[in-house]
Design a protein around this motif. Structure first.
Motif, PDB file in Angstrom:
ATOM      1  N   LEU A 229     -16.516  -1.581 -16.220  1.00 49.19           N
ATOM      2  CA  LEU A 229     -17.609  -1.175 -15.297  1.00 49.19           C
ATOM      3  C   LEU A 229     -16.816  -0.511 -14.159  1.00 49.19           C
ATOM      4  N   ILE A 230     -15.438  -0.701 -13.663  1.00 48.30           N
ATOM      5  CA  ILE A 230     -14.795  -0.372 -12.596  1.00 48.30           C
ATOM      6  C   ILE A 230     -14.606   1.051 -13.095  1.00 48.30           C
ATOM      7  N   ALA A 231     -13.971   1.132 -14.154  1.00 54.92           N
ATOM      8  CA  ALA A 231     -13.506   2.673 -14.777  1.00 54.92           C
ATOM      9  C   ALA A 231     -14.552   3.736 -14.922  1.00 54.92           C
ATOM     10  N   ARG A 232     -16.010   3.295 -15.130  1.00 51.25           N
ATOM     11  CA  ARG A 232     -16.992   4.081 -15.244  1.00 51.25           C
ATOM     12  C   ARG A 232     -17.856   4.535 -13.834  1.00 51.25           C
ATOM     13  N   THR A 233     -17.295   3.754 -12.888  1.00 50.40           N
ATOM     14  CA  THR A 233     -18.124   3.879 -11.570  1.00 50.40           C
ATOM     15  C   THR A 233     -17.173   4.723 -10.689  1.00 50.40           C
ATOM     16  N   PRO A 234     -18.055   5.587 -10.332  1.00 49.63           N
ATOM     17  CA  PRO A 234     -17.233   6.817  -9.426  1.00 49.63           C
ATOM     18  C   PRO A 234     -16.616   6.294  -8.080  1.00 49.63           C
ATOM     19  N   ASP A 235     -17.314   5.427  -7.745  1.00 46.97           N
ATOM     20  CA  ASP A 235     -17.010   4.874  -6.355  1.00 46.97           C
ATOM     21  C   ASP A 235     -15.894   3.815  -6.255  1.00 46.97           C
ATOM     22  N   LEU A 236     -15.452   3.568  -7.738  1.00 46.78           N
ATOM     23  CA  LEU A 236     -14.410   2.467  -7.958  1.00 46.78           C
ATOM     24  C   LEU A 236     -13.119   3.075  -8.655  1.00 46.78           C
ATOM     25  N   ALA A 237     -13.586   3.823  -9.698  1.00 46.82           N
ATOM     26  CA  ALA A 237     -12.460   4.213 -10.530  1.00 46.82           C
ATOM     27  C   ALA A 237     -11.124   4.977 -10.008  1.00 46.82           C
ATOM     28  N   GLY A 238     -10.299   4.657 -10.339  1.00 42.15           N
ATOM     29  CA  GLY A 238      -8.954   5.158  -9.929  1.00 42.15           C
ATOM     30  C   GLY A 238      -8.466   5.007  -8.442  1.00 42.15           C
ATOM     31  N   ARG A 239      -9.142   4.021  -7.987  1.00 39.13           N
ATOM     32  CA  ARG A 239      -8.729   3.894  -6.136  1.00 39.13           C
ATOM     33  C   ARG A 239      -7.904   2.779  -6.240  1.00 39.13           C
ATOM     34  N   ALA A 240      -6.880   2.840  -5.298  1.00 40.50           N
ATOM     35  CA  ALA A 240      -6.068   1.927  -5.000  1.00 40.50           C
ATOM     36  C   ALA A 240      -6.476   0.651  -4.244  1.00 40.50           C
ATOM     37  N   GLU A 241      -7.654   1.159  -3.462  1.00 32.62           N
ATOM     38  CA  GLU A 241      -8.313   0.086  -2.491  1.00 32.62           C
ATOM     39  C   GLU A 241      -9.887   0.261  -2.711  1.00 32.62           C
ATOM     40  N   VAL A 242     -10.691  -0.540  -2.809  1.00 32.96           N
ATOM     41  CA  VAL A 242     -11.867  -0.706  -2.673  1.00 32.96           C
ATOM     42  C   VAL A 242     -12.616  -1.697  -1.927  1.00 32.96           C
ATOM     43  N   THR A 243     -13.792  -1.637  -1.555  1.00 36.89           N
ATOM     44  CA  THR A 243     -14.609  -2.762  -0.646  1.00 36.89           C
ATOM     45  C   THR A 243     -15.465  -3.446  -1.323  1.00 36.89           C
ATOM     46  N   PHE A 244     -15.495  -4.663  -1.486  1.00 37.16           N
ATOM     47  CA  PHE A 244     -16.732  -5.364  -2.382  1.00 37.16           C
ATOM     48  C   PHE A 244     -17.699  -5.688  -0.946  1.00 37.16           C
ATOM     49  N   PRO A 245     -18.929  -5.369  -0.996  1.00 41.40           N
ATOM     50  CA  PRO A 245     -19.704  -5.693   0.151  1.00 41.40           C
ATOM     51  C   PRO A 245     -20.563  -6.999  -0.102  1.00 41.40           C
ATOM     52  N   TYR A 246     -20.499  -7.823   0.845  1.00 40.46           N
ATOM     53  CA  TYR A 246     -21.045  -9.014   0.948  1.00 40.46           C
ATOM     54  C   TYR A 246     -22.029  -9.182   2.189  1.00 40.46           C
ATOM     55  N   ARG A 247     -22.936 -10.083   2.044  1.00 39.22           N
ATOM     56  CA  ARG A 247     -23.788 -10.651   3.302  1.00 39.22           C
ATOM     57  C   ARG A 247     -23.185 -12.200   3.416  1.00 39.22           C
ATOM     58  N   THR A 248     -22.825 -12.599   4.586  1.00 42.06           N
ATOM     59  CA  THR A 248     -22.311 -13.697   4.763  1.00 42.06           C
ATOM     60  C   THR A 248     -23.414 -14.429   5.609  1.00 42.06           C
ATOM     61  N   THR A 249     -24.145 -15.400   4.722  1.00 48.19           N
ATOM     62  CA  THR A 249     -25.235 -16.149   5.287  1.00 48.19           C
ATOM     63  C   THR A 249     -24.667 -17.446   6.019  1.00 48.19           C
ATOM     64  N   ALA A 250     -25.149 -17.855   7.326  1.00 45.03           N
ATOM     65  CA  ALA A 250     -24.749 -19.025   7.784  1.00 45.03           C
ATOM     66  C   ALA A 250     -25.886 -19.784   8.273  1.00 45.03           C
TER      67      ALA A 250
END
Length: 257
Positions: A229-250
């Protein structure tokens, strides 16, 4: 973390404690202010981190100035916690038998854990250790499935979930309103976990209890699907650093007299 630990928790968190420590995100800086205000934490107060895991919430709790005691039933997780946070008192224990005296805590915090022990018995025990007016805080980092590749990760994991309790199923809400507690109040914070994709995406998936509990060959197959999935996703493929988005619910509620 009920009377008998769910097999996904007992097996997955024992086998995957190291991966959990590497792959799980911390919490947004704004959560520190929430802990101070919503749970009234500060110097001279005592907070229990119940189901502390490897201690991901501990830096924020320590940052409030409160006395912090971590309680965790899975020995492998407790060992990771103790090694990473030697400044915090760590105790083995479960939500239904908290090793703490009646009314001794100003707050109880449960981060990524309450869905495992969301029962009237556990809430009664939490109420026992809280002083009147003390507060219960529930915190989760929730994957932002509005991002297509995050939703695709969930689709990879979902077939393996079985009956493991999860935040997303929202079954934990059924114990509220709870005797001896006021209403739940909710806040949501945006958060991004940045780092190498192997750590913040692959290890994150492998740290999920029911994935970590899989036989080695099946776990390797899941890891392969995630890497594909990482390899076929343009926003992720070949990148040394990525950001995983979360919503922190409290969430917080107060122990009534």
């Amino acid at each position: 973390m009920t009377t008998t630990l769910h097999p996904a928790a007992a097996g997955g968190f024992t086998a995957g404690a190291g991966t959990y420590a590497r792959g799980r995100p911390d919490y947004p800086p704004a959560l520190l202010d929430w802990l101070r205000a919503a749970l009234r934490l500060g110097a001279g107060t005592t907070v229990l981190d119940l189901g502390s895991g490897t201690g991901k919430l501990l830096p924020h709790l320590v940052g409030t100035g409160a006395r912090v005691i971590a309680v965790e039933p899975v020995r492998a997780m407790l060992d990771q916690l103790a090694a990473g946070h030697p400044e915090v008192e760590a105790r083995p224990g479960r939500a239904e038998a908290i090793p703490f005296p009646d009314g001794g805590a100003d707050a109880v915090a449960c981060a990524q854990s309450f869905h495992w022990f969301a029962t009237p018995a556990a809430l009664a025990e939490i109420r026992r250790v809280l002083r009147p007016g003390g507060r219960l805080g529930l915190v989760w980092n929730v994957r932002d499935e509005g991002v297509p590749w995050v939703a695709a990760l969930t689709a990879i994991m979902a077939p393996h979930a079985g009956d493991a309790p999860r935040y997303h199923a929202q079954a934990w809400r059924s114990v509220f309103p709870a005797a001896g507690f006021g209403p739940l109040e909710e806040r949501v914070f945006r958060y991004g976990h940045a780092g190498p994709p192997e750590r913040v995406i692959v290890d994150r998936v492998l740290s999920v209890s029911f994935i970590a509990a899989l036989p080695e060959a099946e776990r390797a197959r899941v890891a392969g699907q995630v890497r594909a999935l990482i390899a076929r996703t343009p926003d992720l493929a070949g990148r040394a650093e990525v950001t995983f988005p979360y919503r922190t619910t409290a969430f917080r509620c107060e122990r009534t007299a």
